[in-house]
Design a protein around this motif. Structure first.
Motif: not given
Ligand code: ZN
Ligand code: ZN
Length: 416
Positions: A311-312, A384-385, A382, A356, A132, A314-315, A129, A318-319
């Protein structure tokens, strides 16, 4: 301790061609353009060849940053706990600065997919995190296609050992190298021409999908009944992409996918992964999730569940989904029958979705849309990807048109 030099297992002529493809097809590096490269230390032979071909193509300055498994593990073994919320922001700021000034980006993949498997998932998640967040300004230049960029890969021994656990290590490296060369189309007498033909084929698929203007895709198969609404004004892409700097690059070598942006609020149903996902050194297997209103409300995995759940969290984005991609089951990478434990390869062997960040590129006139306009059209954002694989020879896909009509897109994993 002396380690055997496993790079002797790799065909030098083909490695040279891979370097040439990365520079001429992957990046289309321009005269005077700088290049920022990242690579595992084991990929040094490929880094040297890419650097050579980059300078031959007229590169300004080539700068490479290396990652090394042992030094990464030393951090987990000995670094103070508080440091896991830190990242080298100064380095990523420098990269962002380089991209703003027009540098191209190349990443060589090939890290050990299981590198962090034995580490504390909470520490892994915190480190990821922090990384990222620090990397975001630089990554945005890549995900927004401000610049030409490419990811290619090198048969790192620790990766080869995982892919071919029953073979002596030298043979495993040789076999993984050959699989990478075949998938990257460097076995062709003229690899650059082979890529031109492949790009034309992918364009044919994306043009058909763009003509259909489906409002949703419906995936059905074992453990899967998923409706993925597509973003308003979405656009399908595949193969070569023209970045905002005007350079047409092939961001992924290999690539077999056509992909677009789902609607962040319009994904319903459940879906199961069909291949394990290697996420930053942890393996996540048998993922099962349920979506409501575009958001994952239930998630489990038979392995790596703790990392997945982190991971989900993260923000908010992310979901939700940022990408949906179609790949026929008969794609050459899938036909190789090899499970690579590496997203660059496994995502090109299977239909997939990504949690993400979306690609602004995957909207009509994407280059001129503001972040707010992208959001209003259903684009997700997000830190993430993360792509994960949901395709197989048992999956059917229908396109749902604006008037609710169902059009077969894929049957048993093949284009209908
Ligand atoms: Zn993809
Ligand atoms: Zn993706």
């Amino acid at each position: 301790m002396t380690l055997p030099d496993l790079s002797v297992s790799i065909d030098p002529a083909k490695l040279e061609k891979l370097a040439e493809v990365a520079v001429k097809v992957g990046l289309r590096l321009q005269e005077g353009q700088e290049l920022v490269m990242t690579a595992p230390l084991a990929a040094l032979p490929l880094v040297r060849l890419i650097t050579k071909h980059a300078y031959k193509a007229g590169a300004g300055i080539v700068t490479t940053f290396y990652a090394d498994e042992e030094t990464t593990l030393a951090r987990y073994a000995h670094a103070p706990d508080a440091s896991f919320d830190q990242a080298p922001g100064w380095l990523y700021d420098g990269m962002a600065n380089a991209f703003e000034k027009g540098a191209a980006r190349l990443a060589i993949a090939g890290d050990n997919p299981m590198m962090l498997a034995g580490q504390d998932p909470a520490k892994v998640a915190r480190a990821n995190k922090a990384n990222s967040i620090a990397y975001k300004p630089a990554l945005e230049h890549v995900s927004n296609f401000d610049i030409n960029w490419n990811i290619c890969s090198y048969p790192n021994p620790s990766w080869a050992r995982l892919v071919f656990p029953d073979l002596p290590i030298a043979e495993a490296v040789e076999k993984l190298a050959e699989a990478i060369f075949a998938a990257s189309r460097v076995n062709d007498a003229d690899p650059v021409a082979a890529w031109v033909a492949h790009n034309a084929e992918l364009r044919k698929r994306s043009s058909w999908l763009n003509g259909e203007r489906f409002q949703a895709l419906h995936f059905t198969g074992p453990g899967t009944d998923l409706t993925v609404g597509l973003a308003d004004g979405h656009e399908w892409h595949g193969g070569a992409s023209t970045a905002k700097n005007g350079i047409t690059c092939n961001p992924n070598i290999p690539t077999e996918e056509v992909f677009t942006t789902p609607h962040a609020l319009k994904v319903e149903g459940h879906v199961s992964s069909t291949k394990p996902l290697s996420h930053q050194g942890t393996l996540i297997d048998n993922i099962q999730v349920r979506f409501e209103g575009g958001r994952i409300i239930e998630a489990k995995a038979s392995r790596g569940e703790e990392v997945l759940l982190k991971v989900l969290d993260t923000d908010e984005g992310a979901r939700r989904l940022g990408e949906v991609a179609l790949v026929p089951h008969s794609s050459p990478i899938s036909a190789s029958g090899i499970l690579f434990y590496n997203t660059l390869f496994d995502e090109n062997a299977s239909c997939h979705i990504a949690l993400g960040q979306c690609y602004s590129k995957c909207f009509l006139n994407g280059a001129s849309l503001t972040p707010n306009e992208i959001k209003a059209q259903g684009g997700n954002s997000s830190l993430i990807h993360i792509d994960w694989m949901i395709g197989s020879d048992k999956i059917d896909i229908d396109g749902i048109s604006a008037d609710g009509m169902k059009v077969p897109v894929m049957r048993k994993g093949e284009w209908a």
